[in-house]
Design a protein around this motif. Sequence first.
Motif, PDB file in Angstrom:
ATOM      1  N   ILE A 380       0.824  -1.366   0.042  1.00 24.45           N
ATOM      2  CA  ILE A 380       0.035  -0.113   0.049  1.00 24.45           C
ATOM      3  C   ILE A 380       0.908   1.212   0.051  1.00 24.45           C
ATOM      4  O   ILE A 380       2.187   1.004   0.277  1.00 24.45           O
ATOM      5  CB  ILE A 380      -0.866  -0.037   1.114  1.00 24.45           C
ATOM      6  CG1 ILE A 380      -0.200   0.125   2.470  1.00 24.45           C
ATOM      7  CG2 ILE A 380      -1.723  -1.263   1.017  1.00 24.45           C
ATOM      8  CD1 ILE A 380      -0.950   0.557   3.719  1.00 24.45           C
ATOM      9  N   ARG A 381       0.044   2.492  -0.295  1.00 27.38           N
ATOM     10  CA  ARG A 381       0.869   3.661  -0.071  1.00 27.38           C
ATOM     11  C   ARG A 381      -0.164   4.529  -0.234  1.00 27.38           C
ATOM     12  O   ARG A 381      -1.331   4.480  -0.821  1.00 27.38           O
ATOM     13  CB  ARG A 381       1.788   3.987  -1.682  1.00 27.38           C
ATOM     14  CG  ARG A 381       2.756   5.149  -1.340  1.00 27.38           C
ATOM     15  CD  ARG A 381       3.864   5.188  -2.463  1.00 27.38           C
ATOM     16  NE  ARG A 381       4.681   6.318  -2.026  1.00 27.38           N
ATOM     17  CZ  ARG A 381       5.752   6.588  -2.817  1.00 27.38           C
ATOM     18  NH1 ARG A 381       5.676   5.803  -4.096  1.00 27.38           N
ATOM     19  NH2 ARG A 381       6.715   7.456  -2.594  1.00 27.38           N
ATOM     20  N   LEU A 382       0.118   5.541   0.945  1.00 34.49           N
ATOM     21  CA  LEU A 382      -1.026   6.747   0.872  1.00 34.49           C
ATOM     22  C   LEU A 382      -0.790   8.039   0.220  1.00 34.49           C
ATOM     23  O   LEU A 382       0.459   8.362   0.155  1.00 34.49           O
ATOM     24  CB  LEU A 382      -1.259   7.105   2.502  1.00 34.49           C
ATOM     25  CG  LEU A 382      -1.230   5.794   3.416  1.00 34.49           C
ATOM     26  CD1 LEU A 382      -1.754   6.335   4.803  1.00 34.49           C
ATOM     27  CD2 LEU A 382      -2.440   4.847   2.952  1.00 34.49           C
ATOM     28  N   ALA A 385      -5.342  13.176  -1.582  1.00 30.39           N
ATOM     29  CA  ALA A 385      -6.344  13.316  -2.612  1.00 30.39           C
ATOM     30  C   ALA A 385      -6.344  14.918  -3.290  1.00 30.39           C
ATOM     31  O   ALA A 385      -6.796  15.229  -4.319  1.00 30.39           O
ATOM     32  CB  ALA A 385      -7.837  13.134  -2.615  1.00 30.39           C
ATOM     33  N   LEU A 386      -5.827  15.760  -2.597  1.00 28.92           N
ATOM     34  CA  LEU A 386      -5.653  17.140  -2.805  1.00 28.92           C
ATOM     35  C   LEU A 386      -4.808  17.594  -3.613  1.00 28.92           C
ATOM     36  O   LEU A 386      -5.064  18.314  -4.689  1.00 28.92           O
ATOM     37  CB  LEU A 386      -5.637  18.221  -1.480  1.00 28.92           C
ATOM     38  CG  LEU A 386      -6.521  17.831  -0.410  1.00 28.92           C
ATOM     39  CD1 LEU A 386      -6.305  18.815   0.858  1.00 28.92           C
ATOM     40  CD2 LEU A 386      -7.998  18.052  -0.763  1.00 28.92           C
ATOM     41  N   ASP A 387      -3.671  17.218  -3.751  1.00 33.67           N
ATOM     42  CA  ASP A 387      -2.538  17.316  -4.817  1.00 33.67           C
ATOM     43  C   ASP A 387      -1.755  16.216  -5.193  1.00 33.67           C
ATOM     44  O   ASP A 387      -0.667  16.344  -5.865  1.00 33.67           O
ATOM     45  CB  ASP A 387      -1.763  18.621  -4.034  1.00 33.67           C
ATOM     46  CG  ASP A 387      -1.027  18.277  -2.958  1.00 33.67           C
ATOM     47  OD1 ASP A 387      -1.134  16.904  -2.257  1.00 33.67           O
ATOM     48  OD2 ASP A 387      -0.390  18.995  -1.954  1.00 33.67           O
ATOM     49  N   GLY A 388      -2.063  15.021  -4.648  1.00 36.32           N
ATOM     50  CA  GLY A 388      -1.342  13.800  -5.152  1.00 36.32           C
ATOM     51  C   GLY A 388      -0.103  13.583  -4.368  1.00 36.32           C
ATOM     52  O   GLY A 388       0.775  12.650  -4.609  1.00 36.32           O
ATOM     53  N   GLU A 389       0.339  14.359  -3.418  1.00 40.90           N
ATOM     54  CA  GLU A 389       1.471  14.157  -2.673  1.00 40.90           C
ATOM     55  C   GLU A 389       1.398  12.804  -2.011  1.00 40.90           C
ATOM     56  O   GLU A 389       0.643  12.563  -1.354  1.00 40.90           O
ATOM     57  CB  GLU A 389       1.633  15.475  -1.492  1.00 40.90           C
ATOM     58  CG  GLU A 389       2.788  15.220  -0.731  1.00 40.90           C
ATOM     59  CD  GLU A 389       2.907  16.281   0.500  1.00 40.90           C
ATOM     60  OE1 GLU A 389       3.901  16.126   1.165  1.00 40.90           O
ATOM     61  OE2 GLU A 389       2.030  16.988   0.539  1.00 40.90           O
ATOM     62  N   ALA A 390       2.424  12.121  -2.112  1.00 38.21           N
ATOM     63  CA  ALA A 390       2.626  11.011  -1.140  1.00 38.21           C
ATOM     64  C   ALA A 390       2.851  11.142   0.361  1.00 38.21           C
ATOM     65  O   ALA A 390       3.754  12.010   0.724  1.00 38.21           O
ATOM     66  CB  ALA A 390       4.043   9.962  -1.876  1.00 38.21           C
ATOM     67  N   LEU A 391       2.084  10.581   0.839  1.00 36.71           N
ATOM     68  CA  LEU A 391       1.845  10.434   2.228  1.00 36.71           C
ATOM     69  C   LEU A 391       2.837   9.620   3.248  1.00 36.71           C
ATOM     70  O   LEU A 391       3.363  10.038   4.091  1.00 36.71           O
ATOM     71  CB  LEU A 391       0.863  10.744   2.959  1.00 36.71           C
ATOM     72  CG  LEU A 391      -0.230  11.662   2.554  1.00 36.71           C
ATOM     73  CD1 LEU A 391      -1.953  11.501   3.173  1.00 36.71           C
ATOM     74  CD2 LEU A 391      -0.108  13.036   2.652  1.00 36.71           C
ATOM     75  N   THR A 392       3.259   8.616   2.467  1.00 39.41           N
ATOM     76  CA  THR A 392       4.024   7.459   3.039  1.00 39.41           C
ATOM     77  C   THR A 392       4.659   6.905   1.981  1.00 39.41           C
ATOM     78  O   THR A 392       4.421   6.992   0.739  1.00 39.41           O
ATOM     79  CB  THR A 392       3.005   6.350   3.564  1.00 39.41           C
ATOM     80  OG1 THR A 392       2.613   5.501   2.461  1.00 39.41           O
ATOM     81  CG2 THR A 392       2.051   6.964   4.569  1.00 39.41           C
ATOM     82  N   PRO A 393       6.052   6.176   2.321  1.00 42.73           N
ATOM     83  CA  PRO A 393       6.727   5.347   1.570  1.00 42.73           C
ATOM     84  C   PRO A 393       5.690   3.919   1.067  1.00 42.73           C
ATOM     85  O   PRO A 393       4.689   3.890   1.647  1.00 42.73           O
ATOM     86  CB  PRO A 393       7.837   4.861   1.960  1.00 42.73           C
ATOM     87  CG  PRO A 393       7.432   5.189   3.418  1.00 42.73           C
ATOM     88  CD  PRO A 393       6.509   6.156   3.566  1.00 42.73           C
ATOM     89  N   ILE A 395       4.605   0.418   1.655  1.00 45.41           N
ATOM     90  CA  ILE A 395       4.779  -0.254   2.839  1.00 45.41           C
ATOM     91  C   ILE A 395       3.925  -1.867   2.469  1.00 45.41           C
ATOM     92  O   ILE A 395       2.860  -1.791   1.630  1.00 45.41           O
ATOM     93  CB  ILE A 395       3.787   0.272   4.035  1.00 45.41           C
ATOM     94  CG1 ILE A 395       4.524   1.395   4.336  1.00 45.41           C
ATOM     95  CG2 ILE A 395       3.747  -0.624   5.200  1.00 45.41           C
ATOM     96  CD1 ILE A 395       3.384   2.495   5.273  1.00 45.41           C
ATOM     97  N   ASP A 396       4.856  -2.990   2.836  1.00 44.71           N
ATOM     98  CA  ASP A 396       4.206  -4.135   2.611  1.00 44.71           C
ATOM     99  C   ASP A 396       3.680  -4.747   3.750  1.00 44.71           C
ATOM    100  O   ASP A 396       4.271  -4.892   4.832  1.00 44.71           O
ATOM    101  CB  ASP A 396       5.344  -5.058   2.150  1.00 44.71           C
ATOM    102  CG  ASP A 396       4.616  -6.443   1.399  1.00 44.71           C
ATOM    103  OD1 ASP A 396       3.643  -6.798   1.731  1.00 44.71           O
ATOM    104  OD2 ASP A 396       5.434  -7.166   0.815  1.00 44.71           O
ATOM    105  N   LEU A 397       2.208  -4.674   4.058  1.00 41.29           N
ATOM    106  CA  LEU A 397       1.654  -5.334   5.189  1.00 41.29           C
ATOM    107  C   LEU A 397       2.020  -6.646   5.430  1.00 41.29           C
ATOM    108  O   LEU A 397       2.066  -6.861   6.695  1.00 41.29           O
ATOM    109  CB  LEU A 397       0.202  -5.004   4.984  1.00 41.29           C
ATOM    110  CG  LEU A 397      -0.416  -3.528   4.718  1.00 41.29           C
ATOM    111  CD1 LEU A 397      -2.268  -3.549   4.613  1.00 41.29           C
ATOM    112  CD2 LEU A 397      -0.174  -2.608   5.944  1.00 41.29           C
TER     113      LEU A 397
END
Length: 459
Positions: A380-382, A385-393, A395-397
């Motif tokens: 997963i990656r977060l 939705a406002l500007d497409g900025e990546a919030l996290t690297p 992550i493999d759950l």
Amino acid sequence: MQKTISIAPLSYLFEDAIERRTVPRHEDTSKSYSDDLHQDCGTTLEVLGISRLQFPRSVPEQKLFQIVQAPTMENEAAEDACTPDHNLGTDTRVVKDMTSLDLTSMSLIKGTSTSLEQAKSDIQDMGCPQIFSGSKGKQYLATAIAVGQWMYGRVICEMIDERRVGRCGIYPFASEGGGSIWKSAAGDLAVLGDARTETNPGGFTIVELASGTQLAPNDIPPGTVFAAAVDSERHAVMVISDVEGYPGAAEVSAYRLEADEVKLTGRRTFEAPYDGVLTHERGSANKNDAARPRLVFTGGAFVLSMMPDTLIALDVPTPTSWFDQAAGTISSWFVKRQVLPDASIPLRWSVQQLDLGDTVAELTARSGSRILIAQVGSKIRLYSALDGEALTPRIDLAQLNLSCVGRLLSAVIEADESLTFTLEGCRVQRAPPAAAERVPHLVSNLEHYFEIDGVKSNE
């Protein structure tokens, strides 16, 4: 990634050349600016190397996750043939025991060709009905029944209470490739997809859940519709369909709901990087086709997920002027299908290289939340939705714990923006972001929430 700080000339800060002038120092100026005054108002600063500075480093993303449920026999059980359709919302549930439904109060919308008794019998025989949430606390039952040769009917019923089924509508669709359903985030509308066949024009319709009224667009996409999303606040709908003659391309059509009409306002085609990358080799309209683009509405934008490893945010087309409307009306007299400029659907932002794998990422969003979850397999990656900025690297759950094995079954964004992920082997939860009232406290106590020079802070 390591960055360096270097010394640059002052002129780099200005577009024009710096003008230098020599101004004689007057007597009154000398009284205010003297070389000796600094001894009374300050201390000479010591020049230090960059290595002496300490930069805070945020706590690793993995520390925000915790395993909240160990593997159980239920999780490890064989996959049920009836699974919730998450296009109807993450709280959708399957009714596994048909005897739990009371059909004695069931009625049909006026104009339905199927008889009431036949509809009741078919609903009980088909099985796998699902209950989903609508607007204003209402709940609805969704299932499908046969209504003719090569035709099925999507059944949507308003629930009177937890058991009793009320008013129902039956909406026909082609049995080969049709029948997909997408609920608006507000829960007031549902989009029903249909398939283009030799005897069926395809396209889609919109159902107003509160009344059961079905609305058809004034111009249907030429290909099979396989994704849709709704912006209820701006009365806008977007659908994605195949492009005839261009394997791998996806066509986005935008519509506006005006009174009892669904009017086409924009159309834009996204070509594949190479033929066949976005569609099944036989052009199947199967909604489970992993290579087909996905579409969600969140953060005021329609977000499209497509190959290769790309997210694209689209905006609602601006309403046309009276002159453009008149020109469109005249052109429709000569051309059956409306022709719109390719840029009629504006782009907000785009993100490439999600680093999740060479397939289309599944998207999870929640109304009112800026968080967008992109997921491929257990990775997963977060994003914002406002500007497409990546919030996290990335992550493999499945790597968080040895028990977290198997597929990612569901991802849910909770009301406090904490995240819940259910895998076949475990359930994982991500801590919510700090509440607004806690921000001043966090800022004044950064050492409790950051690591400095490799020293772990309090968790």
